[in-house]
Enzyme design. Structure first.
Site, short mmCIF file in Angstrom:
data_model
loop_
_atom_site.label_atom_id
_atom_site.label_comp_id
_atom_site.label_asym_id
_atom_site.label_seq_id
_atom_site.Cartn_x
_atom_site.Cartn_y
_atom_site.Cartn_z
CE1 TYR A 427 -15.96 -26.53 54.10
CE2 TYR A 427 -16.38 -24.72 55.60
CZ TYR A 427 -15.49 -25.50 54.91
OH TYR A 427 -14.15 -25.25 55.01
CD GLU A 428 -19.30 -25.51 49.40
OE1 GLU A 428 -20.10 -25.79 48.50
OE2 GLU A 428 -19.14 -24.35 49.81
N GLY A 429 -22.28 -29.55 51.24
CA GLY A 429 -22.97 -30.83 51.22
C GLY A 429 -22.36 -31.74 52.26
#
Length: 556
Positions: A427-429
């Site tokens: 998550y978050e890239g």
């Protein structure tokens, strides 16, 4: 083994490794005196140990669940969240004009580390809110700031970020959510979002969703996306939660770990929203929140690494098995176990130093407006995120190995760390995206930020580190000369090499400040520098060999 907050270690890194005194010397952060820092870290550490750590297992065994449209949180989480909110830990770095403390982000990251080590599933909640506060401070109208930020800081309301859709993951520009003007300054937002961390709870007075959607005149792709504040309950004339908005939690994901953190599928059916920032500039506004979160997620990897290491060492000290050349006793006297736990210590120190260096750069950029500090913080962010989370996963895995067969048994608690931390690399890239950002956008300055950091490393009197830094400079120049496909093929390896060279650099600084750390610095250098050389060799291989094998052959 009970969690022990590493307050003295955090102080050492701030004081002797990353130069936090420069932050405290600025007018912006002059209140961050040594006495204040000590008081903050000590109190946050006490809360993490005594209030939050006992909740970690509760969240795993008794997950958040959806009951008649209401999310019921894990036992004790409401009290834990109140402790975080009442301590002022949510708004540490927020603007004092809205009730924040105005303290450096480096201190927020230090506190977040301890909260995350104690109970990562709960820590995700204030992390999302902190990112939303920063996005609103930077992009929202005065009216939205004045209404939402004080309540987010106090913990009365909680914040989320809504990017992902079933067909639009990393390709955010493929989203289908729409926002239509209502004619009164508000918008009707319609669409479905997935993977929404803490999309709802039973202890917040309101849930404030930042939602990406496209206006009727928005172009395709990311350039046509706008950002909207869409609250669960529409604030009334007095700013209190009023009527329910046209949104709902459709379901909660059944996840590998982080069971105490409700990850929601959200449905918006003409829900009332307010534009945040300029029309069609939503990605720029959301990136403010995402960049905050990326460093924060790197620190989450560090959090779990620290907790898993403590758990493993506690077990190793108590476990008596076999004989060795040193003495009869615990398995900590075995060379292979020492290899694992000392490697954990070395890697954790490296991750903590990278994260704190990144945070200090962001603080100095804010305090001075210096573009060089801003570039340094931007360059270190993907390294902190990817290396932090990769390290968290690796150490949680090795923690199981230290436990032996008992590590595979859920009752020991060792497996939870690995299950909880695994998603942080996604998550978050994803970490692959972080690496591509590093060799792509972060090298658009011609390598200036990278070279400035390598210049610092090259000042060392450690010959092997100096040689490795020179090799990394040559590799950076090679990257700059390649097309993006070849850069991307070696991006993960390039990031890993940079992280390991920085790790040795920080260890040597630590040893210079405290000679008792020389032994761990030697272990770090002997482990990390060969790894860095191997990663640099992989980074140069380019994309040709990856595409020499057809998709059909791969899938056969």
């Amino acid at each position: 083994m009970p969690y022990r907050a590493p307050v003295s270690e955090l102080r050492f890194v701030l004081d002797h490794v990353v130069g936090f005194d420069r932050v405290a010397a600025t007018e912006t952060f002059e209140e961050a005196t040594p006495e204040t820092v000590e008081a903050i870290l000590t109190e946050a550490g006490r809360m993490a140990e005594e209030v939050l750590a006992p909740l970690n297992r509760q969240g795993d065994l008794h997950p958040a669940h959806l009951e008649n449209g209401v999310v019921r949180t894990s036992p004790g989480f409401a009290d834990g969240f109140r402790a975080i909110a009442e301590g002022g830990w949510i708004g540490m770095s927020a603007d004092p004009a809205h009730g924040g403390m105005g303290l450096p982000i480096a201190l927020t990251m230090a506190v977040n580390e301890m909260i995350g080590s104690a109970c990562l599933a709960l820590q995700l909640n204030p992390l999302m809110t902190q990112g939303q506060i920063e996005a609103l401070e930077a992009h929202a109208s005065d009216e939205l700031r004045d209404l939402y930020i004080p309540k987010l800081i106090s913990g009365e309301w909680c914040g989320t970020m809504n990017l992902t859709e079933p067909q639009a993951g990393s390709d955010v520009g493929a989203l289908k959510s729409k926002a239509v003007p209502n004619g009164d300054g508000t918008y009707a937002v319609t669409g479905q979002k997935i993977y929404i961390s803490w999309g709802d709870s039973d202890f917040a007075g309101n849930i404030c969703h930042l939602v990406l959607a496209r206006l009727p005149d928005g172009t395709e792709g990311t350039k046509g996306i706008s950002l909207f504040m869409v609250p669960k309950r529409i604030p009334d004339a007095d700013g209190n939660p009023g009527v329910a908005n046209d949104l709902k939690v459709v379901s909660l994901e059944h996840k590998l770990g982080l069971h105490g953190s409700p990850t929601a599928v959200m449905q918006y059916d003409g829900a009332t929203g307010w534009l945040v920032g300029e029309p069609h500039k939503g990605m720029a506004a959301m990136f403010t929140m995402m960049n905050n979160a990326r460093l924060g997620v790197g620190v989450q990897g560090l959090s779990v690494a620290e907790a898993a290491m403590q758990h493993a060492i506690g077990y190793a000290v108590d476990r008596r098995q076999g004989k060795n050349s040193v003495k009869d006793g615990s398995i900590l006297e075995h060379a292979d176990v020492r290899r694992m736990v000392l490697g954990m210590k070395a890697d954790i120190f490296a991750v903590r130093s990278i994260a704190m260096d990144c945070a200090v750069a962001l603080d100095m950029a804010k305090a001075t407006g210096d573009a060089a500090w801003r570039a340094r913080g931007a360059f270190l962010t993907p390294i902190a995120k990817a290396f932090g989370t990769d390290t968290g996963i690796r150490i949680a895995g090795e923690g199981i190995q230290v436990h032996g067969g008992m590590g595979f048994v859920e009752e020991t608690g060792a497996a939870q760390y690995l299950r909880d931390v695994r998603v942080t690399a996604i998550y978050e890239g994803t970490n692959g995206i972080q690496a591509m950002d590093l060799v792509g956008r972060k090298l658009m300055d011609g390598g200036a930020a990278a070279f400035a950091i390598l210049d610092e490393v090259a000042e060392t009197d450690h010959a092997d580190l100096r040689a490795a830094a020179a090799d990394l400079r040559t590799l950076t120049e090679w990257m700059l000369a390649q097309d993006m496909e070849d850069r991307f093929a070696g991006a993960v390896a390039y990031l890993a090499a940079f992280a390991r060279i920085l790790g040795v650099h920080y260890h040597l600084r630590a040893a210079a400040a405290d000679p008792t750390r020389a032994g761990l610095a030697r272990i770090a250098a002997n482990r990390m520098l060969p790894e860095a050389l191997a990663e640099m060799a992989k980074a140069r291989t380019g994309a040709e060999e990856l595409f020499a094998i057809s998709s059909e052959e791969i899938a056969a």
